[in-house]
Design an enzyme around this catalytic site. Structure first.
Site, PDB file in Angstrom:
ATOM      1  N   ASP A  83       0.838  -1.211   0.000  1.00  0.00           N
ATOM      2  CA  ASP A  83       0.000   0.000   0.000  1.00  0.00           C
ATOM      3  C   ASP A  83       0.865   1.250   0.000  1.00  0.00           C
ATOM      4  O   ASP A  83       0.582   2.219  -0.696  1.00  0.00           O
ATOM      5  CB  ASP A  83      -0.862   0.044   1.271  1.00  0.00           C
ATOM      6  CG  ASP A  83      -2.197  -0.633   1.074  1.00  0.00           C
ATOM      7  OD1 ASP A  83      -2.299  -1.464   0.157  1.00  0.00           O
ATOM      8  OD2 ASP A  83      -3.129  -0.324   1.841  1.00  0.00           O
ATOM      9  N   ASP A 125       8.141   3.394   8.458  1.00  0.00           N
ATOM     10  CA  ASP A 125       7.557   3.207   9.795  1.00  0.00           C
ATOM     11  C   ASP A 125       7.063   1.791  10.069  1.00  0.00           C
ATOM     12  O   ASP A 125       6.584   1.499  11.158  1.00  0.00           O
ATOM     13  CB  ASP A 125       6.488   4.273  10.110  1.00  0.00           C
ATOM     14  CG  ASP A 125       5.200   4.142   9.331  1.00  0.00           C
ATOM     15  OD1 ASP A 125       5.162   3.352   8.369  1.00  0.00           O
ATOM     16  OD2 ASP A 125       4.233   4.847   9.690  1.00  0.00           O
ATOM     17  N   CYS A 172       0.937   4.628  11.983  1.00  0.00           N
ATOM     18  CA  CYS A 172       0.345   5.224  10.771  1.00  0.00           C
ATOM     19  C   CYS A 172      -0.936   5.989  11.056  1.00  0.00           C
ATOM     20  O   CYS A 172      -1.281   6.936  10.346  1.00  0.00           O
ATOM     21  CB  CYS A 172      -0.003   4.147   9.758  1.00  0.00           C
ATOM     22  SG  CYS A 172       1.274   2.975   9.406  1.00  0.00           S
TER      23      CYS A 172
HETATM   24  O1  KQY Z   1       1.624   3.135   6.700  1.00  0.00           O
HETATM   25  C1  KQY Z   1       0.981   4.138   6.764  1.00  0.00           C
HETATM   26  N1  KQY Z   1       1.569   5.239   7.166  1.00  0.00           N
HETATM   27  C2  KQY Z   1      -0.447   4.221   6.309  1.00  0.00           C
HETATM   28  C3  KQY Z   1      -0.879   3.082   5.547  1.00  0.00           C
HETATM   29  C4  KQY Z   1      -2.173   3.373   4.884  1.00  0.00           C
HETATM   30  C5  KQY Z   1      -2.412   2.594   3.712  1.00  0.00           C
HETATM   31  C6  KQY Z   1      -3.717   2.971   3.077  1.00  0.00           C
HETATM   32  N2  KQY Z   1      -4.493   1.888   2.760  1.00  0.00           N
END
Ligand code: KQY
Length: 290
Positions: free
Chosen positions: A136, A142, A282
């Site tokens: 993704d 992170d 995230c």
């Molecule tokens: O890893 C992240 N910082 C966010 C992941 C979100 C993926 C959206 N489907």
């Protein structure tokens, strides 16, 4: 506040702090926020969903509400793709920041220069790739590696040579072993073992809205599960737990040693968050006190 998705790390501001002398024995901390550009992790052809118009306003709204200065940037960048140590070092991945679906007209040197100017760092350490299965985000840092403190990093690890994660962890270990931080110090690398491979079930895939507006979620997909995706709160480390007793407990042990002055708090059921492609780091965003 209206938004298209929930990942504040990526759509919220990246807060920065400047220490300025007020008088000879007093310092003042000034807080501002960087408002990066965002294209839903890859744009219309390669991103995670088709409409991110509301997400483009999230950082601006937060900074406006908080009455903090906003530093806008045209470069596509998500907060989950960078980590800093507070002493001039930034960690990131080539897989994400140099991906053609982010800033195809910028060279590695140009991207580094912008990170240095906006984050106030002097040194950027590039890992080649992020976590296996983190498709993704195209390998956000992170999920792969972060600082426990200046000079000490936590690296997603596996001892299982048959796991495709093994090659990525070894590769990152090799880069980090040969790097120095902005202060010229060699890095201590703490291995943080990933949970045993987790895969999306039929039931889980059926439970996600699959309306053509977002990337399809297919049963059998390896989930991008990593304990590195924790959040540092005041006095606590909020850490994902995946229902893998052995590696959940080991992660808590490793994090407790790495952060002796913090309470490590387990979030059971973090699997639910990872179904959307990210985790606790995230979905959060710290706001430094002025
Ligand atoms: O890893 C992240 N910082 C966010 C992941 C979100 C993926 C959206 N489907």
């Amino acid at each position: 506040m209206s938004m298209n998705d929930s990942w504040f790390r990526d759509i919220g501001p990246t807060f920065v702090v400047r220490k300025s002398e007020v008088n000879s024995d007093n310092t003042e901390h000034k807080v501002a926020g960087i408002d990066w550009n965002f294209n839903s992790w890859g744009g219309v052809d390669d991103g995670c969903y088709t409409d991110w118009t509301l997400d483009l306003f999230v950082a601006r709204k937060i900074l406006g509400n908080e009455r903090l200065p906003r530093f806008p940037h045209t470069m596509i960048l998500e907060g989950g793709s960078i980590h800093v140590d507070g002493e001039g070092t930034c960690l990131t991945t080539e897989e994400c920041l140099l991906n053609e679906n982010r800033n195809p007209n910028m060279s590695k040197e140009q991207i580094e220069d912008e990170l240095k100017a906006y984050l106030g760092v002097k040194k950027v350490i590039w890992l080649p790739r992020g976590l296996y299965g983190d498709d993704d985000t195209n390998g956000h840092i992170d999920n792969m590696c972060c600082f426990a403190k200046p000079g000490v990093v936590l690296l997603s690890w596996t001892d299982d040579e048959t796991d495709p994660q093994y090659e990525r962890s070894m590769e990152a270990f090799s880069v980090l072993s040969n790097e120095r931080n902005a202060c010229g110090r060699k890095l201590e690398i703490i291995k943080l073992h990933v949970p045993g491979p987790l895969f999306m079930t039929n039931e889980e895939a059926a439970g996600v809205a699959q309306d053509g507006e977002a990337k399809p979620r297919l049963p059998g997909t390896r989930l991008a599960a990593s304990y590195v995706n924790f959040y540092i709160a005041n006095g606590a480390i909020i850490t994902p737990q995946f229902g893998d007793q052995k590696w959940d407990d080991e992660a808590v042990r490793v994090l407790s040693r790495a952060f002796p002055n913090y309470q490590v708090v387990r979030i059971e059921g973090a699997r639910e968050i990872v179904l959307g492609g990210g985790n606790i780091h995230c979905i959060t965003q710290q706001h430094p006190a002025a």
